[in-house]
Motif scaffolding. Structure first.
Motif, mmCIF file in Angstrom:
data_model
loop_
_atom_site.group_PDB
_atom_site.id
_atom_site.type_symbol
_atom_site.label_atom_id
_atom_site.label_comp_id
_atom_site.label_asym_id
_atom_site.label_seq_id
_atom_site.Cartn_x
_atom_site.Cartn_y
_atom_site.Cartn_z
ATOM 1 N N GLU A 35 101.569 39.271 59.423
ATOM 2 C CA GLU A 35 101.176 38.561 60.005
ATOM 3 C C GLU A 35 102.048 37.161 60.708
ATOM 4 N N ALA A 36 102.511 36.777 60.097
ATOM 5 C CA ALA A 36 103.414 36.597 61.379
ATOM 6 C C ALA A 36 104.254 37.077 62.876
ATOM 7 N N GLY A 37 104.433 38.263 62.046
ATOM 8 C CA GLY A 37 105.545 39.538 62.996
ATOM 9 C C GLY A 37 104.300 40.009 63.538
ATOM 10 N N GLN A 38 103.344 40.188 63.235
ATOM 11 C CA GLN A 38 101.867 40.356 64.483
ATOM 12 C C GLN A 38 101.465 38.811 65.410
ATOM 13 N N GLN A 39 101.805 37.731 64.764
ATOM 14 C CA GLN A 39 101.391 36.085 65.752
ATOM 15 C C GLN A 39 102.617 36.936 66.746
ATOM 16 N N TYR A 40 103.647 36.824 66.655
ATOM 17 C CA TYR A 40 104.735 36.877 67.264
ATOM 18 C C TYR A 40 104.309 38.268 68.358
ATOM 19 N N GLU A 41 104.517 39.356 68.074
ATOM 20 C CA GLU A 41 104.084 40.314 69.546
ATOM 21 C C GLU A 41 102.778 40.461 69.733
ATOM 22 N N ASP A 42 101.968 39.639 69.374
ATOM 23 C CA ASP A 42 100.809 38.549 70.065
ATOM 24 C C ASP A 42 100.855 37.847 70.873
ATOM 25 N N GLU B 129 110.937 32.166 76.972
ATOM 26 C CA GLU B 129 110.363 32.065 76.398
ATOM 27 C C GLU B 129 110.090 33.543 75.453
ATOM 28 N N ARG B 130 110.074 34.355 75.452
ATOM 29 C CA ARG B 130 110.046 35.416 74.667
ATOM 30 C C ARG B 130 110.893 35.044 73.662
ATOM 31 N N LEU B 131 112.292 34.491 74.152
ATOM 32 C CA LEU B 131 114.115 34.819 73.709
ATOM 33 C C LEU B 131 113.403 33.217 72.454
ATOM 34 N N ALA B 132 112.897 32.289 73.169
ATOM 35 C CA ALA B 132 112.747 30.724 71.970
ATOM 36 C C ALA B 132 111.656 31.216 71.314
ATOM 37 N N LEU B 133 110.458 31.959 71.694
ATOM 38 C CA LEU B 133 109.817 32.788 70.553
ATOM 39 C C LEU B 133 110.657 33.212 69.018
ATOM 40 N N ARG B 134 111.153 35.002 69.440
ATOM 41 C CA ARG B 134 111.808 35.546 68.646
ATOM 42 C C ARG B 134 112.849 34.300 67.886
ATOM 43 N N ALA C 232 111.564 37.867 62.038
ATOM 44 C CA ALA C 232 111.178 38.863 63.495
ATOM 45 C C ALA C 232 110.868 39.882 63.107
ATOM 46 N N PRO C 233 110.086 40.664 63.752
ATOM 47 C CA PRO C 233 110.488 41.614 63.622
ATOM 48 C C PRO C 233 111.834 43.333 64.461
#
Length: 92
Positions: free
Chosen positions: A17-24, A69-74, A81-82
């Motif tokens: 679920e966390a990985g899917q939210q990250y991908e979204d 922003e991508r790096l901060a999310l990761r 993280a996936p």
């Protein structure tokens, strides 16, 4: 023609679920870099996804990879993280 990529995304164990939210969230950033997700597939149990992504050129992909922003999310997701394998492909 641009740059065509296949991303094989494996979610961290127990973190689908966390990985899917990250991908979204990160896939929503593609447009900033002249990228678009053409197709997105999810494994039945949610443990993996496959993305078909197209960028106008390599510059867009390179910029996406270092998008702050991508790096901060990761970084925020940390070990949840996936992991992703990216293949540069062409149609035959």
């Amino acid at each position: 023609m641009g740059l065509l990529l296949i991303a094989v995304v494996d979610m961290a164990d127990g973190q689908a679920e966390a990985g899917q939210q990250y991908e979204d969230a990160v896939l929503a950033l593609l447009g900033r870099h002249d990228g678009v997700i053409e197709r997105r597939f999810r494994q039945g149990d949610g443990a993996a996804e496959v993305h078909v992504i197209r960028f106008a050129g390599r510059e867009g992909y390179d910029a996406f990879m270092v998008d702050p922003e991508r790096l901060a999310l990761r970084e925020k997701l940390g070990p949840a993280a996936p992991s992703t394998r990216v293949l540069e492909v062409y149609e035959v």
